[in-house]
Write a protein that holds these residues in place. Structure first.
Motif, PDB file in Angstrom:
ATOM      1  N   TYR A  59       0.857  -1.176   0.000  1.00 22.91           N
ATOM      2  CA  TYR A  59       0.000   0.000   0.000  1.00 22.91           C
ATOM      3  C   TYR A  59       0.903   1.239   0.000  1.00 22.91           C
ATOM      4  O   TYR A  59       1.811   1.350   0.824  1.00 22.91           O
ATOM      5  N   TRP A  80      -2.099  10.852  -4.037  1.00 24.17           N
ATOM      6  CA  TRP A  80      -1.972   9.609  -4.827  1.00 24.17           C
ATOM      7  C   TRP A  80      -1.948   8.414  -3.888  1.00 24.17           C
ATOM      8  O   TRP A  80      -1.439   8.512  -2.759  1.00 24.17           O
ATOM      9  N   LYS A  81      -2.494   7.293  -4.362  1.00 26.59           N
ATOM     10  CA  LYS A  81      -2.420   6.076  -3.560  1.00 26.59           C
ATOM     11  C   LYS A  81      -2.342   4.859  -4.460  1.00 26.59           C
ATOM     12  O   LYS A  81      -2.840   4.857  -5.591  1.00 26.59           O
ATOM     13  N   TYR A  82      -1.673   3.846  -3.948  1.00 22.57           N
ATOM     14  CA  TYR A  82      -1.620   2.531  -4.604  1.00 22.57           C
ATOM     15  C   TYR A  82      -2.158   1.524  -3.600  1.00 22.57           C
ATOM     16  O   TYR A  82      -1.595   1.353  -2.513  1.00 22.57           O
ATOM     17  N   ARG A  86      -3.910  -1.624  -7.651  1.00 22.67           N
ATOM     18  CA  ARG A  86      -4.289  -0.554  -8.560  1.00 22.67           C
ATOM     19  C   ARG A  86      -3.782   0.787  -8.044  1.00 22.67           C
ATOM     20  O   ARG A  86      -3.698   1.030  -6.841  1.00 22.67           O
ATOM     21  N   SER A  87      -3.432   1.648  -8.998  1.00 20.47           N
ATOM     22  CA  SER A  87      -2.913   2.969  -8.693  1.00 20.47           C
ATOM     23  C   SER A  87      -3.995   4.001  -8.969  1.00 20.47           C
ATOM     24  O   SER A  87      -4.652   3.963 -10.015  1.00 20.47           O
ATOM     25  N   GLU A  89      -5.148   8.213  -8.827  1.00 24.32           N
ATOM     26  CA  GLU A  89      -4.865   9.630  -8.656  1.00 24.32           C
ATOM     27  C   GLU A  89      -6.063  10.279  -7.984  1.00 24.32           C
ATOM     28  O   GLU A  89      -7.203  10.138  -8.437  1.00 24.32           O
ATOM     29  N   TRP A 100       1.940   7.544 -12.493  1.00 19.34           N
ATOM     30  CA  TRP A 100       2.681   6.501 -11.790  1.00 19.34           C
ATOM     31  C   TRP A 100       4.000   6.249 -12.508  1.00 19.34           C
ATOM     32  O   TRP A 100       4.036   6.079 -13.720  1.00 19.34           O
ATOM     33  N   LEU A 106       7.040  -3.255  -7.407  1.00 23.28           N
ATOM     34  CA  LEU A 106       6.662  -2.314  -6.348  1.00 23.28           C
ATOM     35  C   LEU A 106       7.791  -2.056  -5.355  1.00 23.28           C
ATOM     36  O   LEU A 106       7.540  -1.768  -4.182  1.00 23.28           O
ATOM     37  N   VAL A 109       8.277   2.944  -6.034  1.00 26.41           N
ATOM     38  CA  VAL A 109       6.886   3.409  -6.002  1.00 26.41           C
ATOM     39  C   VAL A 109       6.842   4.913  -6.273  1.00 26.41           C
ATOM     40  O   VAL A 109       6.088   5.656  -5.642  1.00 26.41           O
ATOM     41  N   ILE A 111       6.356   8.587  -8.293  1.00 22.64           N
ATOM     42  CA  ILE A 111       5.360   9.235  -9.136  1.00 22.64           C
ATOM     43  C   ILE A 111       6.030  10.380  -9.887  1.00 22.64           C
ATOM     44  O   ILE A 111       7.132  10.804  -9.536  1.00 22.64           O
TER      45      ILE A 111
END
Length: 221
Positions: A59, A80-82, A86-87, A89, A100, A106, A109, A111
Motif C-alpha cells: 500500500y 496519490w495512492k496505490y 491498482r494505482s 490519482e 505513476w 513495487l 513506487v 510518481i
C-alpha cells in the motif's frame, strides 16, 4: 585430492549464492529536489525488499504539504495512492498532472509531476506499507520518506557535477596518453630486441665453417 577440491569449490559457490540472495535486489537512491518550471519531475521513492519478501501486499500513499511558514501548521493533502493492485490519482491541486512512475515489483513506487508549476514547491511524503505473506504469520513493515521540492524558473548547472565531468575527461586524456607512450616504448624495445637477434644470427652465419668445427687451440708459452 581432486574430489575434495571440487567439494570445497561447490560449497564456496553455494555460500556466494546464498549471500547474494540475502541482499536487496534494488538500490535506494535519493530523489532529486530541484524542478524546472513547465517540465516533468520524478519524485523518487524506493523501498527495497529481499528475495524472501517478494510475496507481499503493498500500500502506497503520497501526500503534499506546502512549505511551512512560521506559526502556521502545514496542511497535508492526499494526492496519490496505490492499493494492493491498482494505482489511483486523487482529487486535488495535482489532478490530471500526476503519473505513476514505479516498477512492477513495487520496490520503486515513484510518481511523476507533469508540467511543474511554482505552486508545486513544498514537501512530498511517501508512505509505503507492506504485509508479507508467509506460511504461519504475516508480519508488516512501513517506510516514510520526505522530499523537499523547489521549483526554479530555469535549469542551473551543478558545479560539483560539472567539476566531476571535467575531471573525468582529463583523466581519460591522461590515460590515453599514457597508453600511447607505453605502446611506443614496448614497440621500440621489441624492435631493438629483434635487431640484436638478427645481428647475432648474421654474425654467426658470417663465421667460416672451419672455425665453427675447429675451435682455436689455447695459446701456451
Amino acid at each position: 585430492m581432486v574430489t575434495r577440491t571440487r567439494v570445497h569449490l561447490q560449497t564456496l559457490v553455494l555460500l556466494i549464492f546464498v549471500v547474494h540472495l540475502s541482499r536487496p535486489v534494488c538500490v535506494d537512491v535519493p530523489s532529486a529536489t530541484d524542478a524546472v518550471l513547465g517540465t516533468s519531475m520524478k519524485l523518487s521513492c524506493i523501498s527495497c525488499m529481499k528475495r524472501d519478501e517478494i510475496k507481499s501486499k503493498t500500500y502506497v500513499n503520497w501526500y503534499y504539504m506546502p512549505n511551512e511558514e512560521k506559526d502556521i501548521p502545514s496542511n497535508k493533502t492526499h494526492i496519490w495512492k496505490y492499493d494492493v493492485d491498482r494505482s489511483v490519482e486523487l482529487d486535488g491541486p495535482f489532478k490530471g498532472r500526476l503519473a505513476w512512475n514505479g516498477t512492477q515489483d513495487l520496490q520503486d513506487v515513484s510518481i511523476r509531476i507533469i508540467n511543474v508549476t511554482f505552486n508545486d514547491s513544498g514537501i512530498y511524503e511517501c508512505i509505503v506499507f507492506r504485509e508479507f505473506e508467509f506460511d504461519f504469520f504475516k508480519p508488516s513493515a512501513s517506510l516514510t520518506k520526505e522530499i523537499k521540492l523547489k521549483v526554479k524558473a530555469k535549469a542551473t548547472g551543478d558545479a560539483a557535477a560539472l567539476y566531476s565531468e571535467i575531471m573525468m575527461y582529463v583523466l581519460l586524456v591522461c590515460l590515453t596518453f599514457w597508453l600511447l607512450v607505453e605502446m611506443v616504448y614496448c614497440y621500440r624495445k621489441i624492435s631493438k630486441s629483434d635487431e640484436q637477434a638478427q645481428d647475432t644470427a648474421t654474425n654467426y652465419l658470417a663465421i667460416p665453417s672451419e672455425q665453427k668445427d675447429n675451435p682455436a687451440a689455447p695459446v701456451t708459452e
